[in-house]
Scaffold this motif. Structure first.
Motif, mmCIF file in Angstrom:
data_model
loop_
_atom_site.group_PDB
_atom_site.id
_atom_site.type_symbol
_atom_site.label_atom_id
_atom_site.label_comp_id
_atom_site.label_asym_id
_atom_site.label_seq_id
_atom_site.Cartn_x
_atom_site.Cartn_y
_atom_site.Cartn_z
ATOM 1 N N PHE A 1 -7.581 1.685 -8.795
ATOM 2 C CA PHE A 1 -8.348 0.440 -8.945
ATOM 3 C C PHE A 1 -8.102 -0.512 -7.778
ATOM 4 N N PHE A 2 -6.865 -0.570 -7.277
ATOM 5 C CA PHE A 2 -6.581 -1.424 -6.127
ATOM 6 C C PHE A 2 -7.357 -0.949 -4.897
ATOM 7 N N ILE A 3 -7.430 0.366 -4.705
ATOM 8 C CA ILE A 3 -8.169 0.912 -3.561
ATOM 9 C C ILE A 3 -9.660 0.617 -3.695
ATOM 10 N N LEU A 4 -10.208 0.793 -4.902
ATOM 11 C CA LEU A 4 -11.629 0.504 -5.122
ATOM 12 C C LEU A 4 -11.929 -0.970 -4.853
ATOM 13 N N GLY A 5 -11.029 -1.855 -5.305
ATOM 14 C CA GLY A 5 -11.217 -3.274 -5.037
ATOM 15 C C GLY A 5 -11.197 -3.575 -3.547
ATOM 16 N N ALA A 6 -10.275 -2.931 -2.830
ATOM 17 C CA ALA A 6 -10.182 -3.141 -1.385
ATOM 18 C C ALA A 6 -11.414 -2.617 -0.661
ATOM 19 N N ASP B 1 10.635 6.339 -3.065
ATOM 20 C CA ASP B 1 10.561 7.501 -2.187
ATOM 21 C C ASP B 1 9.129 7.886 -1.836
ATOM 22 N N GLN B 2 8.157 7.034 -2.206
ATOM 23 C CA GLN B 2 6.747 7.329 -1.911
ATOM 24 C C GLN B 2 6.025 6.122 -1.309
ATOM 25 N N LYS B 3 6.777 5.194 -0.695
ATOM 26 C CA LYS B 3 6.167 3.989 -0.130
ATOM 27 C C LYS B 3 5.122 4.351 0.924
ATOM 28 N N GLY B 4 5.499 5.233 1.842
ATOM 29 C CA GLY B 4 4.570 5.616 2.906
ATOM 30 C C GLY B 4 3.322 6.293 2.364
ATOM 31 N N THR B 5 3.493 7.147 1.367
ATOM 32 C CA THR B 5 2.358 7.853 0.775
ATOM 33 C C THR B 5 1.388 6.872 0.130
ATOM 34 N N TYR B 6 1.910 5.923 -0.605
ATOM 35 C CA TYR B 6 1.046 4.943 -1.271
ATOM 36 C C TYR B 6 0.344 4.038 -0.254
ATOM 37 N N LEU B 7 1.085 3.586 0.762
ATOM 38 C CA LEU B 7 0.462 2.756 1.793
ATOM 39 C C LEU B 7 -0.577 3.558 2.574
ATOM 40 N N GLY B 8 -0.284 4.848 2.757
ATOM 41 C CA GLY B 8 -1.257 5.706 3.422
ATOM 42 C C GLY B 8 -2.494 5.917 2.570
ATOM 43 N N ALA B 9 -2.288 6.129 1.260
ATOM 44 C CA ALA B 9 -3.429 6.299 0.357
ATOM 45 C C ALA B 9 -4.290 5.049 0.341
ATOM 46 N N ALA B 10 -3.665 3.892 0.535
ATOM 47 C CA ALA B 10 -4.414 2.640 0.553
ATOM 48 C C ALA B 10 -5.397 2.577 1.720
ATOM 49 N N GLN B 11 -5.192 3.445 2.721
ATOM 50 C CA GLN B 11 -6.116 3.470 3.859
ATOM 51 C C GLN B 11 -7.500 3.993 3.461
ATOM 52 N N PHE B 12 -7.616 4.535 2.254
ATOM 53 C CA PHE B 12 -8.939 4.933 1.768
ATOM 54 C C PHE B 12 -9.876 3.730 1.668
ATOM 55 N N ARG B 13 -9.307 2.523 1.724
ATOM 56 C CA ARG B 13 -10.152 1.327 1.737
ATOM 57 C C ARG B 13 -11.030 1.270 2.977
ATOM 58 N N ASN B 14 -10.688 2.056 4.017
ATOM 59 C CA ASN B 14 -11.506 2.100 5.224
ATOM 60 C C ASN B 14 -12.903 2.650 4.960
ATOM 61 N N VAL B 15 -13.094 3.273 3.796
ATOM 62 C CA VAL B 15 -14.443 3.682 3.408
ATOM 63 C C VAL B 15 -15.373 2.471 3.442
ATOM 64 N N GLY B 16 -14.856 1.324 3.001
ATOM 65 C CA GLY B 16 -15.653 0.103 3.030
ATOM 66 C C GLY B 16 -16.009 -0.325 4.435
ATOM 67 N N SER B 17 -15.073 -0.159 5.367
ATOM 68 C CA SER B 17 -15.341 -0.519 6.767
ATOM 69 C C SER B 17 -16.362 0.410 7.406
#
Length: 402
Positions: free
Chosen positions: A216-221, A333-349
């Motif tokens: 949901f956070f990614i969709l919002g972004a 132990d998954q900070k990088g993975t989650y921050l990386g997954a958040a890059q899916f917000r670039n779909v909006g860009s």
């Protein structure tokens, strides 16, 4: 008053490097389209594909880069990426074929999507939880400082030399920063939490996508990025079409946007630390919506200035809070993975300029800005829903612990 503990030296190194490398990047990338048009005589459609391929590749690359930084360590990913990135910019200065430009800009997007999650994760590793919101705020301020200096330097260098020189200078600056990082990172022991039972990337993708709060956070972004992308894509076209001095007006708007961020980012962030990240997001989204509605009535410079000022306030509240919300739900132990997954917000860009360009064909700013205001407003639903799922997950974890 309780004294705030200073940031770790590595955090300051990354923040300083953010200014340094973003100045270098802003000297070159904003002028890529003009460079292709003026020196390579490339068709506008191919220019659009070349420019758009970077955020498109970054959409997928962010998750892969985030996974790799959790799996193999921040230092390896950061150092490998920065040196590859250096050669990418040198390649821009040497390239002659449009297809090579497309390939290089795809690599540019991939490098950014690897470098951003790994450096953010490293800063998180060395920052106390109650200081991370301020840390992300400082990082965003650093990016905007570079956003003011970089394009001015790039424009000046291009006027006194060949237009390819900014690309070579950028590549050299990235290489210098890479050498500096190699020296500094080897002086400190990384604090990264490595998973004791590492999983395959596809297993990690399943784990991440099963986190409904993250989804949901990614969709919002994505919805916010659709709206924000208009600032660099359709707004300059809208001004050029509807005003005699559209280029001048756009330069005023961009300069004002960066200046407001630099001046107000830190004081607003100090105040927003008193409220939750999701409430800060909501306030920012409402500023975005109000700003785009004001653009509908932007028939003169004063009204345009008011509109961009309100949009910028939305930017100040939302963008640092995006990373805070991801950090709050990500396991150590998954900070990088989650921050990386958040890059899916670039779909909006990527899709934002396409949607905005289509709306612009209707000939009225009301269609463009009214639709964007509605799209951005919808992001409130996703962030609120994500926050509810995040709260439910924490409650379950507390019960399991008992």
């Amino acid at each position: 008053m309780k004294k705030t503990k200073s940031f770790h030296i590595l955090v300051w190194v990354i923040l300083g490097g953010t200014v340094f490398t973003r100045i270098a990047s802003f000297m070159a990338i904003p002028f890529l389209a003009l460079y292709l048009h003026n020196t390579q005589d490339v068709h506008p459609v191919l220019i659009g594909i070349t420019v758009g391929v970077a955020p498109l590749v970054a959409t997928i690359g962010g998750f892969i880069g985030g996974y790799l930084t959790d799996r193999f360590g921040r230092k390896k990913v950061i150092l490998t990426t920065i040196f590859v990135w250096s050669f990418v910019f040198i390649g821009f200065g040497l390239a002659k074929s449009i297809y090579l430009f497309i390939f290089l800009n795809a690599l540019n997007g991939l490098c950014r999507s690897f470098f951003e999650p790994s450096t953010q994760a490293l800063m998180i590793d060395f920052t106390e939880p109650n200081q991370r919101k301020r840390m992300f705020t400082l990082r965003y301020t650093a990016i905007n400082i570079a956003g003011v200096i970089g394009p001015l330097l790039g424009a000046y260098i291009a006027t006194v030399s060949t237009q390819s020189i900014p690309f070579f200078i950028t590549g050299f600056m990235y290489c210098v920063y890479g050498v500096f990082l190699f020296i500094i990172l080897n002086r400190y022991t990384m604090r990264q939490v490595i998973s004791k039972s590492p999983v395959h990337i596809f297993q990690m993708l399943k784990i991440v996508t099963s986190n409904r709060a993250l989804v949901f956070f990614i969709l919002g972004a994505i919805f916010i990025n659709i709206g924000y992308s208009q600032l660099d894509s359709t707004i300059p076209q809208f001004l050029e079409i509807n005003f005699e001095n559209g280029v001048y007006l756009y330069s005023v708007i961009i300069a004002l946007n960066a200046a407001i961020v630099i001046l107000l980012q830190f004081p607003i962030s100090l105040w927003s630390e008193k409220i939750s990240a999701v409430n800060a997001m909501t306030i920012g989204i409402l500023f975005f919506v109000a700003g785009y509605i004001l653009f509908i009535f932007g028939t003169n410079l004063p009204m345009l200035i008011v509109a961009i000022a309100v949009v910028t306030l939305g930017e100040i509240f939302t963008f640092p809070s995006m990373n805070i919300l991801i950090d709050q739900i990500a396991p150590d132990d998954q900070k990088g993975t989650y921050l990386g997954a958040a890059q899916f917000r670039n779909v909006g860009s990527f899709v934002g300029p396409i949607i905005g360009g289509w709306l612009l064909t209707f000939g009225s700013g009301a269609y463009l800005f009214g639709t964007m205001a509605l799209i951005v407003l919808l992001s409130v639903f996703f962030y609120r829903a994500g926050d509810r799922f995040a709260g439910s997950s924490k409650e379950v974890q507390r019960c399991e612990a008992l």
